[in-house]
Design an enzyme around this catalytic site. Structure first.
Site, mmCIF file in Angstrom:
data_model
loop_
_atom_site.group_PDB
_atom_site.id
_atom_site.type_symbol
_atom_site.label_atom_id
_atom_site.label_comp_id
_atom_site.label_asym_id
_atom_site.label_seq_id
_atom_site.Cartn_x
_atom_site.Cartn_y
_atom_site.Cartn_z
ATOM 1 N N SER A 72 43.704 37.073 38.683
ATOM 2 C CA SER A 72 43.217 37.186 37.314
ATOM 3 C C SER A 72 42.663 38.610 37.139
ATOM 4 C CB SER A 72 42.141 36.130 37.066
ATOM 5 O OG SER A 72 41.941 35.918 35.690
ATOM 6 N N GLU A 73 42.982 39.234 36.013
ATOM 7 C CA GLU A 73 42.796 40.680 35.833
ATOM 8 C C GLU A 73 41.376 41.172 36.057
ATOM 9 O OE1 GLU A 73 44.691 38.652 34.084
ATOM 10 O OE2 GLU A 73 45.745 39.717 32.486
ATOM 11 N N HIS A 74 40.385 40.364 35.707
ATOM 12 C CA HIS A 74 39.015 40.863 35.737
ATOM 13 C C HIS A 74 38.401 40.830 37.124
ATOM 14 C CE1 HIS A 74 38.728 36.622 35.665
ATOM 15 N NE2 HIS A 74 37.448 36.542 35.471
ATOM 16 N N GLY A 75 39.224 40.493 38.139
ATOM 17 C CA GLY A 75 38.741 40.623 39.499
ATOM 18 C C GLY A 75 38.605 39.321 40.255
ATOM 19 N N SER A 122 41.428 45.325 41.021
ATOM 20 C CA SER A 122 42.333 44.295 40.513
ATOM 21 C C SER A 122 43.639 44.917 40.015
ATOM 22 C CB SER A 122 41.642 43.538 39.383
ATOM 23 O OG SER A 122 42.505 42.591 38.818
#
Lengths: 254, 222, 254, 222
Positions: free
Chosen positions: D48-51, D91
């Site tokens: 997931s992009e936010h880490g 990320s």
């Protein structure tokens, strides 16, 4: 089920071909060098290798001298090998590094001798640019501009460009076929936790097509904890555990 | 010739300017000594290239050694509260990003333009760059710490470096066993001079013309 | 003695001038937004601000709607504010972001209304390039080449260059005057530990001249541990602790 | 017209190709559904992009919610053993560096060149890019998952995108509620077709000319 743990060091490096480009981590301490991976690569016999590493490595003889010097403070491990071993064995074609030479006139590293014999090529680059070039390979950045290098030999043949009135050198990503790194703990997904300064071990993990991590132990999944993991398993393809009892000769299969 | 300064005095002269809270990187060799002379009551964060911030002093005996806490040069150091471990890339993000307040680097030659040469070991086929190019270029302040002359008596402070450059126009100050000099607008300004030395005696050991300001002082640690 | 802990949020943001460039962290959860710093900035009154942030923010009204929607699962905090508040108050001049708009036609964020009124400027950029531009500012990289963007609006006006036959866009570093980030724990040196996905909070810490961290608590020096620290204190200039009891209105001094 | 596929069937069709050990990023909207249909016995690492890497399923009730473990879209998810938290820059180092095996993204339009438009929300003054440009460009494989037509019946698979592009020449496969199509050498190749549908019926809803290979199959989950 994902399981990146490989049974032996010999198995872990078996497919490294002659002529490969290899990242090798570790620096400034005998306790962060991927020594067993280096020894296994020496046994395996691949040659014509290009390495990127902070330092060219002391080799077996000088390590023995350091062991004696350090004895009052610390037991220098008997199972310490660095790239000096591979330079001594004539397996290196080229080294990209910031520290090619022993400090002091009397400390001559195996790489220096190989360089004098004309057997190897040296690409000298500062640690910061070397680290960033490897990080760029991991992060999918083709090239970047750093203020470090203009006016020095490092900039020769490279584009120099002004940003805000300051000259910057364009440095390109430095990917590898294999990365040999050392960590403290791992799990079966290849998640890594380091102990102490993480050096190029963390930087290189993920910058190569195949990253192989040499670790003290593999722990059950979940034990490392989501906040504690330093290198996520997506960067690591193989994990191999160091022997619990040191094997003091590099040519013993393990 | 008058007596030259001890290494410990040189280190004190350098460390005088470590402000409370300063982030400091000390190069291998002479500069490492400065860690022991941080002025009383000031807290300094040491940075080491391989990924260490905020360590304590050098370990003195086996009981103090943690094999995982080394600084560059295979020297075990003590852990300190607030210490942090980093990767090499993050360590140099800190350097290149301008987060180091002062770096103290050894030098083979420094010239009037502030160029630094500390790569080449005479008689060796290859020299070491280490992290010096990044540190010298990007630290907020770069101090060159070195003996004023080579073993053979050759000047190390010169008009124009003849050895391979580590970084250009980077040195702010030079501290030697004889003098403290600042690089200002392409000139070497003599700021402080070791006790007992005359300007002429220092100039005689220096390859660059020294600018002597009216407020030239004797080196003092008071 | 180093002590970066500041007593109040109002003090922490007091010197942010009108026209400043500000990084603001947080994304995808109300529990990682530097809400009290945003509220303090709203109280302080600086205007004409440029922000870089993942998202334009929901603002107070839509947050209340989300609070109701989320109620079956989680207590959405009453002390949640995001950049929508500053857009609503007319303090924004420009926003550099990947998410300027609410998803769905019915969810209109304050920034969208400000954009329709012609009050603000939008620089739209993907999250990856935004993150890397901010990391570049922190790491002293002037510019870099990414394969992301060629052939799209993002590349307009930017240099496009081939590396290995693949077009890359040159993106430049995006530094800021101030960075507002949220972390979990800190110590007096400004060392930070995060909890959960670290979002732009970790990325931005160190990319601005002054990084201000909003944290749950400050712990005694040494408690965080050298392996556990995510952001070293050299990247952080100020730390301020969230109130233990939520203050549900943004205009209450604290 | 014959019946279109359910979202759950679409998700199963997409998830079929998640190999054991695959690193998978699922976009907001339809793609998130795929997380529930990973084939039995395969272990997939979600990104997931936010880490966030390696989280578990969506939380179902309050007892399962950890307020610190959300995925994009404010949705709380379960922790899973081996899960890792990251910064946004790390990320996207993972994304841009080619460490994502498959990304599944929603699409407003996909064209025969594999161009993806998923930014612009009709009637809005601004569209969202999110992490889609990086994911679509750099994942080893990009699957567009979308309804075959808009609410107004307009085709979303087109000869040439008319909406602002998210990324060019990036889509490898399109899975809709009617068909599975591969983008190959600038053409849309019809690989599988929903039960009961004819090629002509699918073509009638498609803005690009479909290439129909001899081995065209009916969508089956067996």
């Amino acid at each position: 089920m994902i399981n990146k743990v490989v049974a032996t060091f010999d198995e872990a490096v078996a497919d490294i071909p002659s002529g490969a480009m290899i990242h090798c981590g570790g620096f400034a301490s005998p306790f962060n060098m991927p020594s067993y991976l280096i020894a296994a690569l020496a046994r395996q016999g691949a040659s014509g290798l290009t390495f990127a590493s902070t330092s060219a490595g002391t080799g077996v003889e000088i390590a023995a001298r350091l062991r004696a010097q350090m004895a009052p403070l610390v037991d220098w491990p008997l199972d310490y090998w660095d790239l000096g071993l591979l330079a001594d064995l004539g397996r290196m074609r080229k080294l990209i590094t910031s520290f090619p030479a022993g400090t002091g006139r009397e400390t001559v590293w195996p790489f220096e001798r190989a360089l004098e014999r004309g057997e190897v090529e040296l690409e000298l680059i500062g640690q910061g640019s070397l680290a960033e070039r490897i990080r760029a390979a991991k992060a999918g950045i083709a090239a970047f501009y750093t203020p470090v290098g203009p006016g020095t030999a490092t900039a020769e043949g490279k584009e120099v460009r002004d940003f805000g009135g300051v000259p910057h050198v364009m440095e390109t990503a430095l990917p590898a076929d294999f990365a040999l790194v050392r960590a403290y703990r791992a799990d079966r997904l290849g998640n890594l936790v380091f102990r102490g300064p993480r050096t190029f071990n963390q930087t290189m993990a993920g910058a190569a097509r195949v990253t192989i991590a040499e670790v003290e132990e593999v722990v059950p999944l979940g034990e490392l904890g989501p906040e504690a993991i330093h290198t996520p398993g997506v960067y690591v393809q193989r994990v191999v555990v160091r022997p619990s009892t040191p094997i003091p000769s590099w040519d013993t299969p393990c | 010739m008058p007596e030259r300064l001890d290494l410990s005095v040189m280190a004190m002269v350098v460390a005088r300017e470590f402000q409370d809270g300063a982030v400091v990187n000390l190069g291998i060799g002479l500069p490492l000594t400065c860690a022991s002379y941080v002025p009383e009551g000031r807290e300094v964060i040491l940075h080491s290239e391989h990924g260490l911030l905020g360590n304590g002093r050098l370990a003195q005996d086996r009981s103090e050694v943690d094999p995982y806490v080394f600084i560059v040069g295979n020297r075990p150091v003590l852990a300190a509260p607030g210490m942090t471990f980093l990767s090499h890339d993050e360590s140099f993000a800190i350097v290149r990003g301008g987060h180091i307040d002062i770096t103290v680097l050894g030098g083979l030659q420094v010239d009037a333009a502030g160029n630094l040469a500390n790569t080449h070991v005479p008689g060796k086929i290859a020299g070491n760059l280490g992290g010096a190019p990044d540190l010298a270029t990007c630290a907020k302040r770069t101090v060159g710490m070195m003996y004023h002359t080579t073993r053979d008596g050759e000047p190390k402070v010169v008009e124009r470096c003849t050895m391979p450059l580590t970084a250009v126009a980077c040195v702010d100050r030079i501290v030697t066993d004889v003098a403290v000099m600042d690089i200002e607008a392409g000139r070497v300004v003599l700021r402080e001079i070791a006790p007992g030395w005359s300007v002429e005696e220092v100039q005689a050991l220096t390859g660059a013309r020294l600018v002597v300001p009216l407020d030239l002082r004797e080196i003092s640690l008071g």
